[in-house]
Motif scaffolding. Sequence first.
Motif, PDB file in Angstrom:
ATOM      1  N   GLN A 228       0.818  -1.206   0.000  1.00  0.00           N
ATOM      2  CA  GLN A 228       0.000   0.000   0.000  1.00  0.00           C
ATOM      3  C   GLN A 228       0.854   1.260   0.000  1.00  0.00           C
ATOM      4  O   GLN A 228       0.489   2.278  -0.601  1.00  0.00           O
ATOM      5  N   LEU A 229       2.002   1.209   0.659  1.00  0.00           N
ATOM      6  CA  LEU A 229       2.886   2.368   0.748  1.00  0.00           C
ATOM      7  C   LEU A 229       3.600   2.665  -0.561  1.00  0.00           C
ATOM      8  O   LEU A 229       4.126   3.763  -0.750  1.00  0.00           O
ATOM      9  N   LYS A 230       3.653   1.670  -1.452  1.00  0.00           N
ATOM     10  CA  LYS A 230       4.274   1.808  -2.767  1.00  0.00           C
ATOM     11  C   LYS A 230       5.747   2.201  -2.668  1.00  0.00           C
ATOM     12  O   LYS A 230       6.268   2.989  -3.462  1.00  0.00           O
ATOM     13  N   GLY A 231       6.424   1.613  -1.676  1.00  0.00           N
ATOM     14  CA  GLY A 231       7.861   1.817  -1.553  1.00  0.00           C
ATOM     15  C   GLY A 231       8.630   0.743  -2.299  1.00  0.00           C
ATOM     16  O   GLY A 231       8.069   0.002  -3.116  1.00  0.00           O
ATOM     17  N   GLU A 232       9.906   0.622  -1.998  1.00  0.00           N
ATOM     18  CA  GLU A 232      10.774  -0.314  -2.712  1.00  0.00           C
ATOM     19  C   GLU A 232      10.945  -1.649  -1.999  1.00  0.00           C
ATOM     20  O   GLU A 232      11.582  -2.553  -2.529  1.00  0.00           O
ATOM     21  N   LEU A 233      10.378  -1.782  -0.795  1.00  0.00           N
ATOM     22  CA  LEU A 233      10.654  -2.960   0.025  1.00  0.00           C
ATOM     23  C   LEU A 233       9.471  -3.912   0.087  1.00  0.00           C
ATOM     24  O   LEU A 233       8.318  -3.494   0.217  1.00  0.00           O
ATOM     25  N   SER A 234       9.763  -5.195   0.006  1.00  0.00           N
ATOM     26  CA  SER A 234       8.840  -6.249   0.405  1.00  0.00           C
ATOM     27  C   SER A 234       9.655  -7.279   1.178  1.00  0.00           C
ATOM     28  O   SER A 234      10.886  -7.265   1.158  1.00  0.00           O
TER      29      SER A 234
ATOM     30  N   SER B 150      12.783  -3.725  -4.872  1.00  0.00           N
ATOM     31  CA  SER B 150      12.230  -3.713  -6.231  1.00  0.00           C
ATOM     32  C   SER B 150      12.232  -2.295  -6.775  1.00  0.00           C
ATOM     33  O   SER B 150      11.647  -1.388  -6.170  1.00  0.00           O
ATOM     34  N   ARG B 151      12.903  -2.111  -7.917  1.00  0.00           N
ATOM     35  CA  ARG B 151      12.977  -0.782  -8.540  1.00  0.00           C
ATOM     36  C   ARG B 151      12.774  -0.927 -10.042  1.00  0.00           C
ATOM     37  O   ARG B 151      13.301  -1.855 -10.662  1.00  0.00           O
ATOM     38  N   TYR B 152      12.056   0.023 -10.605  1.00  0.00           N
ATOM     39  CA  TYR B 152      11.820   0.005 -12.043  1.00  0.00           C
ATOM     40  C   TYR B 152      13.015   0.616 -12.770  1.00  0.00           C
ATOM     41  O   TYR B 152      13.490   1.696 -12.419  1.00  0.00           O
TER      42      TYR B 152
ATOM     43  N   GLY C  78      17.639 -10.536  -0.348  1.00  0.00           N
ATOM     44  CA  GLY C  78      18.548 -10.958   0.709  1.00  0.00           C
ATOM     45  C   GLY C  78      19.781 -10.082   0.807  1.00  0.00           C
ATOM     46  O   GLY C  78      19.700  -8.855   0.752  1.00  0.00           O
ATOM     47  N   LEU C  79      20.933 -10.721   0.930  1.00  0.00           N
ATOM     48  CA  LEU C  79      22.176  -9.983   1.086  1.00  0.00           C
ATOM     49  C   LEU C  79      22.570  -9.234  -0.186  1.00  0.00           C
ATOM     50  O   LEU C  79      23.471  -8.393  -0.152  1.00  0.00           O
ATOM     51  N   ASP C  80      21.918  -9.545  -1.298  1.00  0.00           N
ATOM     52  CA  ASP C  80      22.188  -8.814  -2.539  1.00  0.00           C
ATOM     53  C   ASP C  80      21.401  -7.509  -2.621  1.00  0.00           C
ATOM     54  O   ASP C  80      21.643  -6.701  -3.522  1.00  0.00           O
ATOM     55  N   ALA C  81      20.462  -7.289  -1.712  1.00  0.00           N
ATOM     56  CA  ALA C  81      19.646  -6.069  -1.740  1.00  0.00           C
ATOM     57  C   ALA C  81      20.506  -4.857  -1.414  1.00  0.00           C
ATOM     58  O   ALA C  81      21.403  -4.911  -0.570  1.00  0.00           O
ATOM     59  N   ARG C  82      20.203  -3.776  -2.087  1.00  0.00           N
ATOM     60  CA  ARG C  82      20.926  -2.520  -1.882  1.00  0.00           C
ATOM     61  C   ARG C  82      19.928  -1.388  -1.676  1.00  0.00           C
ATOM     62  O   ARG C  82      18.916  -1.286  -2.372  1.00  0.00           O
TER      63      ARG C  82
ATOM     64  N   SER D  45      22.270   5.528  -2.801  1.00  0.00           N
ATOM     65  CA  SER D  45      21.771   4.254  -3.332  1.00  0.00           C
ATOM     66  C   SER D  45      22.913   3.242  -3.379  1.00  0.00           C
ATOM     67  O   SER D  45      24.084   3.602  -3.302  1.00  0.00           O
ATOM     68  N   GLY D  46      22.535   1.965  -3.516  1.00  0.00           N
ATOM     69  CA  GLY D  46      23.527   0.922  -3.741  1.00  0.00           C
ATOM     70  C   GLY D  46      24.349   0.522  -2.541  1.00  0.00           C
ATOM     71  O   GLY D  46      25.419  -0.075  -2.695  1.00  0.00           O
ATOM     72  N   ASP D  47      23.853   0.785  -1.322  1.00  0.00           N
ATOM     73  CA  ASP D  47      24.654   0.460  -0.136  1.00  0.00           C
ATOM     74  C   ASP D  47      24.197  -0.863   0.478  1.00  0.00           C
ATOM     75  O   ASP D  47      22.999  -1.132   0.582  1.00  0.00           O
TER      76      ASP D  47
END
Length: 440
Positions: free
Chosen positions: A179-185, A212-214, A226-230, A393-395
Amino acid sequence: MTPAAAVALQRAAGNAAVVHALRDPARRDGPPTPVQRFTVVQPGDNHYPLKGVLQERGEERRGRGRGEESEEPEEKGEEPEEKGETPREKHEPESRTDEHFPGQKSRRRIVHRPRNKPKRLRSFVGADGTANIVYKGDAPLRLAANLDLAIEDTGSRRQAKTFFATLDRIDEANERLKQLKGELSLARTQKYLAVRRPGRPLILWQVEPVASRYSASREETIEQRGLDARFAQRCDSIAASISGLPAPEIIGERRYADAVADLLGGLSTGRSAKRSAKRSKRKLDEARREGARGAGSADALTRELGKIIRKIMVARDDPARKKALTELYAELGLNQFTPGVSVGDLYMIKALDRKAASGEVDYHFATVVATSGPDHVTMENYARHEEEETLSSGDPQWYFQMYGPQENNQSFHQQWGWEERFVPGSKDGNRLVLTLLLHR
């Protein structure tokens, strides 16, 4: 039992059926060990959860997991691992129950900063920019009072990269995050904790983030798991990307100023003092409006805010007025008395000195990503003042933490401890520390 079968069984027959199916035969007989409403459970306790991994091919690995020390030669100057830790490169964690708890650990290294000389300091990332991931098989666990959320109880030099939750808590969190329409699930892995309690045991699945980013260039949504998320390194930037709240630092700064003015008004007694408090708030509002129109300067707002902060500091440092100030914090929902939270809400802790200045340390944000009664898990990051290319970004240095009610000294405000850090005579300077909750 396959993961799909375990999920189906849990939804149809409840957690007890799953635990019975997964439990070691030797441990199926007799009543389960009672689990009280505790905060932290230590490895080796009778009620320490059973751990397991459900493999895709249907195999099941279970056990308490004792952890082990690294047998690999250490690099020169590198600190030895703590007992029970396993470096990421030694084992493949997806197939082991003794690597249930991934965390990032700070180590000393030389940091080459663009505008400063190289400096040796503690860092959660290596020279290549990747997080210092260390796995633990057994770790102290912070459990929610309802026992449906759990996270490693880490120290200051280690930060948790996953947490554990029931399917209901995961589903509730994801519904709100969508609902928040952010980048996280949130996604569950094949690892679990079986928390035993009288009546009905609970299955808590390991939870990891999905970013998740477009991508306009690729015309598709890119996922990192997981650990690949930035995410962003800055606390306000990662908070905005999760909560969908734009510019939380601007909203938070205004809320801080409003809270300071409300505190002054509440502390004022007598007609003269109340009139003075109203004048201060009026001047603060005028300076803010003038600045918004471009007719004033930020210095005017800072001067007015500094005047109010100094008056509150006098009351804070007066033992005779300290109780009244604490009661006012509770009335206004500040500091350890912030109201109940929901997924997507943001904590902001902010500290300003007598001149309404902050230096390098100004504020910190944390976003609530899962809840269970008064207990809740946040996702956080902050500017480490080391590698600047990942500030926005990317951290990889994001982490999870659990907070609880102030009666147990587990509130966000109390855990961060800035009121004890920014005090008269301290090396960090004397500041007015306030914690606010920004609802979504």
